[in-house]
Scaffold this motif. Sequence first.
Motif, PDB file in Angstrom:
ATOM      1  N   ALA A   1      18.833  44.632  52.592  1.00  0.00           N
ATOM      2  CA  ALA A   1      18.978  45.239  53.795  1.00  0.00           C
ATOM      3  C   ALA A   1      18.949  46.512  53.703  1.00  0.00           C
ATOM      4  CB  ALA A   1      20.108  44.707  54.721  1.00  0.00           C
ATOM      5  N   ARG A   2      18.190  47.117  52.821  1.00  0.00           N
ATOM      6  CA  ARG A   2      18.278  48.933  52.661  1.00  0.00           C
ATOM      7  C   ARG A   2      17.216  49.470  53.395  1.00  0.00           C
ATOM      8  NH1 ARG A   2      21.516  49.952  48.132  1.00  0.00           N
ATOM      9  NH2 ARG A   2      22.584  48.360  47.447  1.00  0.00           N
ATOM     10  N   GLY A   3      16.121  48.791  53.942  1.00  0.00           N
ATOM     11  CA  GLY A   3      14.911  49.367  54.577  1.00  0.00           C
ATOM     12  C   GLY A   3      15.614  50.215  55.936  1.00  0.00           C
ATOM     13  N   CYS A   4      15.768  49.507  56.825  1.00  0.00           N
ATOM     14  CA  CYS A   4      16.059  49.876  58.159  1.00  0.00           C
ATOM     15  C   CYS A   4      17.625  50.709  57.865  1.00  0.00           C
ATOM     16  CB  CYS A   4      16.410  48.985  59.062  1.00  0.00           C
ATOM     17  SG  CYS A   4      16.182  49.446  60.615  1.00  0.00           S
TER      18      CYS A   4
ATOM     19  N   ILE B   1       8.345  34.123  56.432  1.00  0.00           N
ATOM     20  CA  ILE B   1       9.663  34.252  57.230  1.00  0.00           C
ATOM     21  C   ILE B   1       9.389  33.091  58.393  1.00  0.00           C
ATOM     22  CG2 ILE B   1      10.808  35.435  59.241  1.00  0.00           C
ATOM     23  CD1 ILE B   1      10.958  37.662  57.461  1.00  0.00           C
TER      24      ILE B   1
ATOM     25  N   GLY C   1      12.626  57.474  56.723  1.00  0.00           N
ATOM     26  CA  GLY C   1      12.379  55.889  56.799  1.00  0.00           C
ATOM     27  C   GLY C   1      11.501  55.546  56.071  1.00  0.00           C
ATOM     28  N   ASP C   2      10.453  54.624  56.281  1.00  0.00           N
ATOM     29  CA  ASP C   2       9.635  54.031  55.594  1.00  0.00           C
ATOM     30  C   ASP C   2       8.430  54.993  55.225  1.00  0.00           C
ATOM     31  OD1 ASP C   2      11.101  51.547  55.655  1.00  0.00           O
ATOM     32  OD2 ASP C   2       9.396  50.219  56.292  1.00  0.00           O
TER      33      ASP C   2
ATOM     34  N   ARG D   1      17.323  32.816  60.169  1.00  0.00           N
ATOM     35  CA  ARG D   1      16.243  33.457  59.561  1.00  0.00           C
ATOM     36  C   ARG D   1      16.144  32.509  58.264  1.00  0.00           C
ATOM     37  NH1 ARG D   1      14.006  39.021  59.183  1.00  0.00           N
ATOM     38  NH2 ARG D   1      13.221  38.269  61.129  1.00  0.00           N
TER      39      ARG D   1
ATOM     40  N   TYR E   1       5.143  38.243  54.383  1.00  0.00           N
ATOM     41  CA  TYR E   1       5.023  39.801  53.894  1.00  0.00           C
ATOM     42  C   TYR E   1       5.253  39.747  52.230  1.00  0.00           C
ATOM     43  CZ  TYR E   1      10.135  38.880  52.716  1.00  0.00           C
ATOM     44  OH  TYR E   1      11.497  38.380  52.138  1.00  0.00           O
TER      45      TYR E   1
HETATM   46  C1  LIG Z   1      10.190  40.890  56.910  1.00  0.00           C
HETATM   47  C2  LIG Z   1      10.936  42.077  56.818  1.00  0.00           C
HETATM   48  C3  LIG Z   1      12.330  42.121  57.234  1.00  0.00           C
HETATM   49  C4  LIG Z   1      13.249  43.184  56.993  1.00  0.00           C
HETATM   50  N1  LIG Z   1      14.507  42.996  57.112  1.00  0.00           N
HETATM   51  C5  LIG Z   1      15.250  44.236  57.178  1.00  0.00           C
HETATM   52  C6  LIG Z   1      16.889  44.206  57.140  1.00  0.00           C
HETATM   53  O1  LIG Z   1      17.465  43.008  57.234  1.00  0.00           O
HETATM   54  N2  LIG Z   1      17.454  45.256  57.025  1.00  0.00           N
HETATM   55  C7  LIG Z   1      17.115  46.564  56.978  1.00  0.00           C
HETATM   56  O2  LIG Z   1      17.956  47.516  57.024  1.00  0.00           O
HETATM   57  N3  LIG Z   1      15.862  46.500  57.090  1.00  0.00           N
HETATM   58  C8  LIG Z   1      15.072  45.553  57.129  1.00  0.00           C
HETATM   59  N4  LIG Z   1      13.495  45.754  56.853  1.00  0.00           N
HETATM   60  C9  LIG Z   1      13.020  46.964  56.690  1.00  0.00           C
HETATM   61  C10 LIG Z   1      12.833  47.560  57.980  1.00  0.00           C
HETATM   62  O3  LIG Z   1      12.217  46.914  59.087  1.00  0.00           O
HETATM   63  C11 LIG Z   1      12.020  49.126  57.756  1.00  0.00           C
HETATM   64  O4  LIG Z   1      12.604  49.678  56.782  1.00  0.00           O
HETATM   65  C12 LIG Z   1      12.247  49.924  59.043  1.00  0.00           C
HETATM   66  O5  LIG Z   1      11.645  49.362  60.251  1.00  0.00           O
HETATM   67  C13 LIG Z   1      11.740  51.080  58.706  1.00  0.00           C
HETATM   68  O6  LIG Z   1      11.686  52.097  59.961  1.00  0.00           O
HETATM   69  P1  LIG Z   1      10.807  53.356  60.365  1.00  0.00           P
HETATM   70  O7  LIG Z   1      11.067  53.796  61.766  1.00  0.00           O
HETATM   71  O8  LIG Z   1      10.968  54.148  59.084  1.00  0.00           O
HETATM   72  O9  LIG Z   1       9.360  52.573  60.185  1.00  0.00           O
HETATM   73  P2  LIG Z   1       8.573  51.695  61.356  1.00  0.00           P
HETATM   74  O10 LIG Z   1       9.716  50.750  61.882  1.00  0.00           O
HETATM   75  O11 LIG Z   1       7.346  51.412  60.567  1.00  0.00           O
HETATM   76  O12 LIG Z   1       8.257  52.687  62.294  1.00  0.00           O
HETATM   77  C14 LIG Z   1       6.953  53.307  62.591  1.00  0.00           C
HETATM   78  C15 LIG Z   1       6.264  53.302  63.939  1.00  0.00           C
HETATM   79  O13 LIG Z   1       5.182  54.462  63.961  1.00  0.00           O
HETATM   80  C16 LIG Z   1       4.158  53.617  64.614  1.00  0.00           C
HETATM   81  N5  LIG Z   1       3.169  54.547  64.048  1.00  0.00           N
HETATM   82  C17 LIG Z   1       2.159  54.381  62.999  1.00  0.00           C
HETATM   83  N6  LIG Z   1       1.362  55.500  63.109  1.00  0.00           N
HETATM   84  C18 LIG Z   1       1.301  55.857  63.935  1.00  0.00           C
HETATM   85  C19 LIG Z   1       0.414  56.687  64.819  1.00  0.00           C
HETATM   86  N7  LIG Z   1      -0.545  57.566  63.863  1.00  0.00           N
HETATM   87  N8  LIG Z   1       0.667  57.294  66.116  1.00  0.00           N
HETATM   88  C20 LIG Z   1       1.872  56.927  66.452  1.00  0.00           C
HETATM   89  N9  LIG Z   1       2.698  55.912  66.184  1.00  0.00           N
HETATM   90  C21 LIG Z   1       2.485  55.471  64.823  1.00  0.00           C
HETATM   91  C22 LIG Z   1       4.002  52.255  64.198  1.00  0.00           C
HETATM   92  O14 LIG Z   1       3.435  51.649  65.108  1.00  0.00           O
HETATM   93  C23 LIG Z   1       5.726  52.110  64.254  1.00  0.00           C
HETATM   94  O15 LIG Z   1       6.172  51.750  65.577  1.00  0.00           O
HETATM   95  C24 LIG Z   1      12.753  44.574  56.864  1.00  0.00           C
HETATM   96  C25 LIG Z   1      11.262  44.572  56.952  1.00  0.00           C
HETATM   97  C26 LIG Z   1      10.637  43.472  56.893  1.00  0.00           C
HETATM   98  C27 LIG Z   1       8.939  43.561  56.899  1.00  0.00           C
END
Ligand SMILES: Cc1cc2nc3c(=O)[nH]c(=O)nc-3n(C[C@H](O)[C@H](O)[C@H](O)COP(=O)(O)OP(=O)(O)OC[C@H]3O[C@@H](n4cnc5c(N)ncnc54)[C@H](O)[C@@H]3O)c2cc1C
Lengths: 340, 72
Positions: A127-130, A17, A116-117, A55, A97
């Motif tokens: 764009a299905r992750g977030c 990226i 989530g993830d 991007r 990535y």
């Molecule tokens: C390059 C890239 C591009 C992307 N583009 C898109 C897009 O365009 N559209 C889209 O919908 N999705 C996109 N995604 C996916 C999206 O970023 C993720 O699906 C989303 O961020 C997941 O959210 P989450 O809250 O489940 O997990 P995360 O965002 O991973 O949040 C988890 C949090 O928990 C914290 N954590 C971990 N372990 C601990 C612990 N033990 N104690 C306390 N905190 C902890 C981490 O630091 C983090 O802040 C993209 C991903 C990547 C890598």
Amino acid sequence: MMGLGFDGRVFEDNFLIADIRAKADFPIERRFWFDPAFNPGQTALMHRQPDDVWRLDFQLGWDIDRKAELNDDKVRARVRGMIGEGIDFNLVWTSIYTFRCCTMDEYVHGPVIFAGDSAHQVSPFGARGCNGGIQDADNLAWKLDLVCKGAAPKSLIDSYHLERKEAGLENIKNSSRSADFLTPRSPAHALFRDAVLDLVEQQPFARPMVNSGRLSSPCFYAQGRLFGEDALDGPLRSAPGSPAPDCPVGDDFLLGILKSNAFMLLSIGLELPHNVDISGAILPAIVLPAKDDLLRKRYLGDNPQAIYLIRPDQHVAARWAEFDPQDVARALKQSTGRVS
Amino acid sequence: MTLTLTPNLQNPDDFYAALLRAHDGLSEEETHALNARLVLILANHIGDLTTLEAALAAARGTSVKKADATTQ
Ligand SMILES: Cc1cc2nc3c(=O)[nH]c(=O)nc-3n(C[C@H](O)[C@H](O)[C@H](O)COP(=O)(O)OP(=O)(O)OC[C@H]3O[C@@H](n4cnc5c(N)ncnc54)[C@H](O)[C@@H]3O)c2cc1C
């Protein structure tokens, strides 16, 4: 800690990226390149972000030297190759990535609920992750709220798993298919991908087969036990289980109006008070005339009127041609898991 | 019967995925053999020679440019 598995596929590929800030008049759409001269044999992507940031995403292949690829000069050269001479730019962010498509078996483990993830991971194409993660939260929040208040049985939480696992699998299916098209895994995959690309210019039929990502759309829950009756011969897209389709309503949009922390009634072409007593529970009601064309098309079909029960996450719970408080009470009970 | 060249598949993504799945685990040679059998099966289904000739022409049409380029 809990020893839980996470099954799926790893895709053997790296993507770079490069977010650049540039005053440029590139088309404001998501653009995809297959095998372009500036990234031979690979793909590339460009789309706009806020504040003059664009991007750029370059497929790199599997065997790469990550550190060398992230070298600023090397990245700059790639960017130059893509956007040509004559446009000034700053590198805002670079990153490499890889991705995988996988999901947990069960999203609910007693008091531990995965979202989530942590529950499911997909390729970025679509764009299905977030989006999926936010939809998980949308789905879970109102259920937790009702259970914590004692207004619904604990088993309502199980429906979170049922519904969101269905959505997770749908997201994985679509994003794996996009990844298969973008990064062919075998000579056969490459053969068909290239055949489609050979055909698209001349043959309209091949165009829907180009898969550069099917953009995220919320899941139409088919597994849900929570959905009530469909007593309207109405459009399929707004049937129980569907995410309520948006459409313009006057100067506003429907989903902006259907904002609520509670279940609500949507009445189209039928007078209802703004608060309706349903077996002692007060439901807010949105009452709209059967006027706007898209509203009619998406919610009425050939019917002059309709009543919809909408969940707090804006999915359709049930719908009727006529208003009967007892029907609504029954559907409400079912939708909050109060049916044995 | 005229040849349909506008989108006609109910779900192009489902079809494409099924097509790739049919080839999974095959060698390149086996893939070509499968494709040949598939063409013959589909041709038999279509039956009408005029339609099939139009399909052959459409399929050649897009690759002619490439063939020319390599023979130059
Ligand atoms: C390059 C890239 C591009 C992307 N583009 C898109 C897009 O365009 N559209 C889209 O919908 N999705 C996109 N995604 C996916 C999206 O970023 C993720 O699906 C989303 O961020 C997941 O959210 P989450 O809250 O489940 O997990 P995360 O965002 O991973 O949040 C988890 C949090 O928990 C914290 N954590 C971990 N372990 C601990 C612990 N033990 N104690 C306390 N905190 C902890 C981490 O630091 C983090 O802040 C993209 C991903 C990547 C890598």
